[in-house]
Design a protein around this motif. Structure first.
Motif, PDB file in Angstrom:
ATOM      1  N   GLU A  66       0.830  -1.199   0.000  1.00 56.27           N
ATOM      2  CA  GLU A  66       0.000   0.000   0.000  1.00 56.27           C
ATOM      3  C   GLU A  66       0.874   1.262   0.000  1.00 56.27           C
ATOM      4  O   GLU A  66       0.564   2.238  -0.695  1.00 56.27           O
ATOM      5  N   ARG A  67       1.965   1.249   0.758  1.00 58.43           N
ATOM      6  CA  ARG A  67       2.851   2.413   0.777  1.00 58.43           C
ATOM      7  C   ARG A  67       3.544   2.603  -0.570  1.00 58.43           C
ATOM      8  O   ARG A  67       3.766   3.738  -1.002  1.00 58.43           O
ATOM      9  N   ARG A  78       2.199   1.935  -3.400  1.00 57.54           N
ATOM     10  CA  ARG A  78       1.175   2.531  -4.274  1.00 57.54           C
ATOM     11  C   ARG A  78       0.916   3.992  -3.911  1.00 57.54           C
ATOM     12  O   ARG A  78       0.930   4.871  -4.781  1.00 57.54           O
ATOM     13  N   THR A  79       0.677   4.262  -2.638  1.00 54.04           N
ATOM     14  CA  THR A  79       0.301   5.625  -2.267  1.00 54.04           C
ATOM     15  C   THR A  79       1.456   6.607  -2.422  1.00 54.04           C
ATOM     16  O   THR A  79       1.224   7.799  -2.670  1.00 54.04           O
ATOM     17  N   ARG A  80       2.689   6.131  -2.293  1.00 51.95           N
ATOM     18  CA  ARG A  80       3.833   7.020  -2.493  1.00 51.95           C
ATOM     19  C   ARG A  80       4.211   7.138  -3.969  1.00 51.95           C
ATOM     20  O   ARG A  80       5.135   7.888  -4.312  1.00 51.95           O
TER      21      ARG A  80
END
Length: 423
Positions: free
Chosen positions: A383-384, A386-388
């Protein structure tokens, strides 16, 4: 003039005794072996030696080949033979034929013991040392290597010997003091875990310190995190940075031009001590010790003083990553390093991965007093990423993050309290 030179020393040969004493039998064996290997026999000459103290004499002989030569010498009193095969690779690659010729003779002489050597001779372009074989020793008993097609630059800086090569396997390759550091085609195996093991475990890294790492590879990975506001690259040798900028763009990908990167040339330990002594000195969410190996002149930076100072520079929630050597070939060194880290940090998470350029399974560690990278689930890591907006990762993902901390038993043996390492 470049070619392959093979030598072999044979002991206790269990072949037909005539092959060691009869020039006719030896000549026929060599003729058949040369033909079987696909080489071109031009002429042969053999000389038998007289009996010595009641024992048959040996034979010395040579085959003149269109490709170069084969030389044979026998010592029947000790069942010994020496072989010398050389082929030129000027118009064609005759190396496989040379290997086949030597193999055929080894089978025929059937030695109880043997010692062989393989030497690459000459170069298409001597001024560039083209086609040289680059060897590195993993320990006193094990070496491996790659062929270089061109030597791009060689220099001795104030600190170390630096070499950059073009290679068929890895593209451009940097070597320091005879040890492989990084290459264009495999750098992600090393740089991605070194950078992202802690950076993705950290919820929001804003500052980073890379000690060493003058090739720019770790910095390039850390700068992929958009929340990172500042990265200090403290490199001892300005010549490493110059060579990287000139030859290794595929590794640093312009990281030196990123406005967030501050380059500091000089003693890394002195820089850290100055920051630690200054109440207004910088503190970092991430510290990466991207150094030459622990048994090189960088050794003090793996020591207790340097690691204590590095720990003082970690911001709350921060973590430090370093490589510690090969658990396969440098077991005692890895065990000592893990024991030291265990005395200095509350969380010590060693991990392992295969680095192709290093030719072996390699050990790293992520340490902290507050951050445990193993406690961060794979789903959170993905998830990190993707979000970053971290793209172009060729090695790292959530599953890899978790898996790399799963140590095989031989590596677990090196952890503090597990007893004396065994081979």
């Amino acid at each position: 003039m470049h070619g392959l030179h093979l030598t072999a020393d044979l002991y206790g040969c269990q072949c037909d005794p005539a092959l060691l004493t009869d020039e006719t039998a030896l000549a026929e064996l060599c003729r058949q072996a040369v033909a079987g290997a696909g080489l071109s026999l031009v002429a042969q000459k053999y000389h038998p030696f007289p009996r010595w103290r009641g024992q048959p004499g040996g034979v010395t002989g040579a085959c003149l080949l269109a490709e170069s030569h084969l030389a044979v010498h026998t010592w029947p009193e000790r069942g010994g033979v020496t072989l010398d095969v050389y082929v030129c690779n000027f118009s064609a690659n005759n190396s496989p034929k040379a290997e086949a010729l030597l193999d055929a003779l080894l089978v025929a002489f059937a030695p109880a013991q043997q010692s062989t050597n393989r030497i690459l001779r000459g170069s298409d372009e001597p001024q560039d040392n083209a086609n040289e074989l680059l060897l590195e020793w993993l320990n006193a008993d094990c070496a491996y290597g790659f062929r270089a097609t061109r030597r791009l630059e060689t220099l001795r800086s104030a600190h170390q010997l630096l070499e950059v090569f073009d290679t068929p396997q890895w593209g451009r390759l940097l070597r320091i003091d005879g040890r492989y550091m990084t290459s264009e085609r495999d750098e992600f195996f090393y740089h991605e875990p070194m950078a992202h093991a802690a950076a993705l475990a950290h919820p929001a890294p804003r500052s980073a310190l890379v000690l060493g790492g003058g090739d720019g590879g770790c910095s390039e990975e850390l700068l992929k995190h958009p929340g990172l506001e500042r990265l200090v690259l403290a490199e001892l040798d300005a010549e490493v940075v110059r060579l990287a900028r000139k030859h290794l763009h595929a590794i640093h990908r312009g990281a030196f031009e990123d406005a967030r990167l501050a380059l500091r040339i000089g003693d890394g330990l002195a820089y850290m001590e100055a920051q630690a002594a200054d109440p207004q000195g910088e503190r970092f969410d991430l510290i990466v010790l991207d150094l030459t190996d622990p048994d090189t002149p960088a050794h003090p930076l793996y020591g207790e003083t340097a690691l204590r100072v590095a720990g003082q520079l970690l911001a709350p929630g921060g973590a430090l990553t370093l490589h510690i050597g090969s658990p396969v070939f440098q077991r005692e060194q890895v065990a000592r390093q893990l024991a030291l880290l265990g005395r200095l940090f509350a969380h010590v998470r060693p991990f392992g991965l295969y680095v192709p350029l290093y030719g072996c399974y390699w050990g790293m560690a992520c340490v902290s007093d507050t951050l445990d990278p193993l406690a961060v689930p794979a789903e959170t890591i993905d998830e990190r990423i993707r979000t970053r907006g971290i793209g172009a990762l060729r090695y790292y993902n959530g599953a890899v993050h978790q898996a790399q901390f799963a140590l095989p038993n031989f590596y677990r043996e090196l952890l503090p309290g597990q007893g004396t390492p065994t081979c």
